[in-house]
Design a protein around this motif. Structure first.
Motif, PDB file in Angstrom:
ATOM      1  N   THR A  91       0.814  -1.215   0.000  1.00 25.74           N
ATOM      2  CA  THR A  91       0.000   0.000   0.000  1.00 25.74           C
ATOM      3  C   THR A  91       0.849   1.267   0.000  1.00 25.74           C
ATOM      4  N   LEU A  92       1.922   1.293   0.764  1.00 25.31           N
ATOM      5  CA  LEU A  92       2.692   2.527   0.933  1.00 25.31           C
ATOM      6  C   LEU A  92       3.889   2.672   0.001  1.00 25.31           C
ATOM      7  N   SER A  93       4.120   1.703  -0.868  1.00 23.13           N
ATOM      8  CA  SER A  93       5.309   1.766  -1.721  1.00 23.13           C
ATOM      9  C   SER A  93       5.278   2.939  -2.699  1.00 23.13           C
ATOM     10  N   ASP A  94       4.098   3.493  -2.991  1.00 22.31           N
ATOM     11  CA  ASP A  94       4.006   4.632  -3.909  1.00 22.31           C
ATOM     12  C   ASP A  94       4.431   5.938  -3.250  1.00 22.31           C
ATOM     13  N   THR A  95       4.174   6.095  -1.963  1.00 23.15           N
ATOM     14  CA  THR A  95       4.440   7.365  -1.285  1.00 23.15           C
ATOM     15  C   THR A  95       5.674   7.355  -0.395  1.00 23.15           C
ATOM     16  N   MET A  96       6.156   6.174  -0.028  1.00 24.37           N
ATOM     17  CA  MET A  96       7.284   6.073   0.897  1.00 24.37           C
ATOM     18  C   MET A  96       8.287   5.047   0.399  1.00 24.37           C
ATOM     19  N   ASP A  97       9.512   5.180   0.864  1.00 28.20           N
ATOM     20  CA  ASP A  97      10.529   4.158   0.624  1.00 28.20           C
ATOM     21  C   ASP A  97      10.403   3.125   1.732  1.00 28.20           C
ATOM     22  N   ILE A  98      10.150   1.888   1.369  1.00 25.46           N
ATOM     23  CA  ILE A  98       9.932   0.813   2.338  1.00 25.46           C
ATOM     24  C   ILE A  98      11.151  -0.103   2.326  1.00 25.46           C
ATOM     25  N   GLN A  99      11.649  -0.433   3.520  1.00 20.79           N
ATOM     26  CA  GLN A  99      12.787  -1.352   3.648  1.00 20.79           C
ATOM     27  C   GLN A  99      12.467  -2.381   4.721  1.00 20.79           C
ATOM     28  N   LEU A 100      12.660  -3.625   4.392  1.00 20.32           N
ATOM     29  CA  LEU A 100      12.463  -4.714   5.342  1.00 20.32           C
ATOM     30  C   LEU A 100      13.833  -5.256   5.715  1.00 20.32           C
ATOM     31  N   GLU A 101      14.201  -5.097   6.991  1.00 21.31           N
ATOM     32  CA  GLU A 101      15.503  -5.534   7.476  1.00 21.31           C
ATOM     33  C   GLU A 101      15.321  -6.376   8.732  1.00 21.31           C
ATOM     34  N   GLU A 102      15.718  -7.636   8.672  1.00 18.47           N
ATOM     35  CA  GLU A 102      15.704  -8.529   9.832  1.00 18.47           C
ATOM     36  C   GLU A 102      14.369  -8.474  10.586  1.00 18.47           C
ATOM     37  N   SER A 103      13.330  -8.778   9.921  1.00 16.66           N
ATOM     38  CA  SER A 103      11.965  -8.795  10.464  1.00 16.66           C
ATOM     39  C   SER A 103      11.531  -7.455  11.059  1.00 16.66           C
ATOM     40  N   SER A 104      12.098  -6.369  10.576  1.00 17.53           N
ATOM     41  CA  SER A 104      11.675  -5.021  10.949  1.00 17.53           C
ATOM     42  C   SER A 104      11.403  -4.247   9.674  1.00 17.53           C
ATOM     43  N   LEU A 105      10.342  -3.483   9.684  1.00 19.07           N
ATOM     44  CA  LEU A 105       9.967  -2.689   8.513  1.00 19.07           C
ATOM     45  C   LEU A 105      10.236  -1.222   8.810  1.00 19.07           C
ATOM     46  N   TYR A 106      10.923  -0.568   7.888  1.00 16.82           N
ATOM     47  CA  TYR A 106      11.218   0.854   8.001  1.00 16.82           C
ATOM     48  C   TYR A 106      10.621   1.574   6.802  1.00 16.82           C
ATOM     49  N   ALA A 107       9.995   2.702   7.071  1.00 13.75           N
ATOM     50  CA  ALA A 107       9.429   3.523   6.006  1.00 13.75           C
ATOM     51  C   ALA A 107      10.036   4.922   6.125  1.00 13.75           C
ATOM     52  N   SER A 108      10.408   5.493   5.006  1.00 16.20           N
ATOM     53  CA  SER A 108      10.983   6.838   5.023  1.00 16.20           C
ATOM     54  C   SER A 108      10.441   7.641   3.844  1.00 16.20           C
ATOM     55  N   TYR A 109      10.407   8.934   4.038  1.00 14.96           N
ATOM     56  CA  TYR A 109       9.976   9.846   2.991  1.00 14.96           C
ATOM     57  C   TYR A 109      10.533  11.223   3.300  1.00 14.96           C
ATOM     58  N   GLN A 110      10.495  12.091   2.308  1.00 11.18           N
ATOM     59  CA  GLN A 110      10.931  13.459   2.534  1.00 11.18           C
ATOM     60  C   GLN A 110       9.970  14.430   1.859  1.00 11.18           C
ATOM     61  N   VAL A 111       9.826  15.574   2.511  1.00  6.24           N
ATOM     62  CA  VAL A 111       8.951  16.637   2.027  1.00  6.24           C
ATOM     63  C   VAL A 111       9.824  17.871   1.825  1.00  6.24           C
TER      64      VAL A 111
END
Length: 162
Positions: A91-111
């Protein structure tokens, strides 16, 4: 009796002191005016920067609210942690950068704040097991909320002598 005539060019010490005081007052007035004008320009630039920053911060908060709604929906409908992370990523891959690292999900974006700065936000999505344990109702933790420079500074070290 002969009267003493004083030369016309003879200026007394009082007159010299008054001229010096007036020159000092004019100099200090010009310096004060210059300083006040500089402070006014600086205040105007700071006001514009703060307005731009808070506008970008509001946009970042809106994106975070959108992500929070996605997290809540995925939490309610996901079967397990992998399904939870997959729904969020999809769902969020269009608006944010999604990274899955060692069973943890990180989302980042910039405005963008202006043409040289941006507000960078990075969040850590909590796993469903931790959401159940904490009972805080929060689906994420904010890891980074900072202003970053998007262009490199290029100083002008040239001197035009002629």
């Amino acid at each position: 009796m002969k009267k003493k005539n004083f030369p016309v060019t003879n200026i007394g010490t009082i007159s010299l002191m008054m001229i010096f005081i007036v020159l000092c007052m004019v100099t200090f007035a010009a310096l004060s005016l210059s300083s006040a004008a500089g402070d006014a320009r600086f205040g105007q630039k700071m006001s514009e920067h703060m307005t731009d920053y808070y506008t970008a911060s509001n946009q970042a908060e809106e994106l975070l609210a959108l992500a929070d709604a996605v997290f809540a929906e995925a939490y309610q409908t996901a079967a397990d942690a992998d399904d939870y992370y997959a729904r969020i990523s999809q769902t969020l891959s269009d608006t944010m950068d999604i990274q899955l690292e060692e069973s943890s999900l990180y989302a980042s974006y910039q405005v963008d704040i202006n043409d040289t700065q941006a507000l960078f936000v990075e969040i850590s999505v909590l796993p469903p097991s931790q959401i159940k344990e904490d009972e805080t109702g929060s689906f994420y933790q904010i890891r980074t909320w900072q202003v970053i420079h998007t262009k490199t500074w290029e100083g002008d070290n040239t001197l035009n002598l002629m």
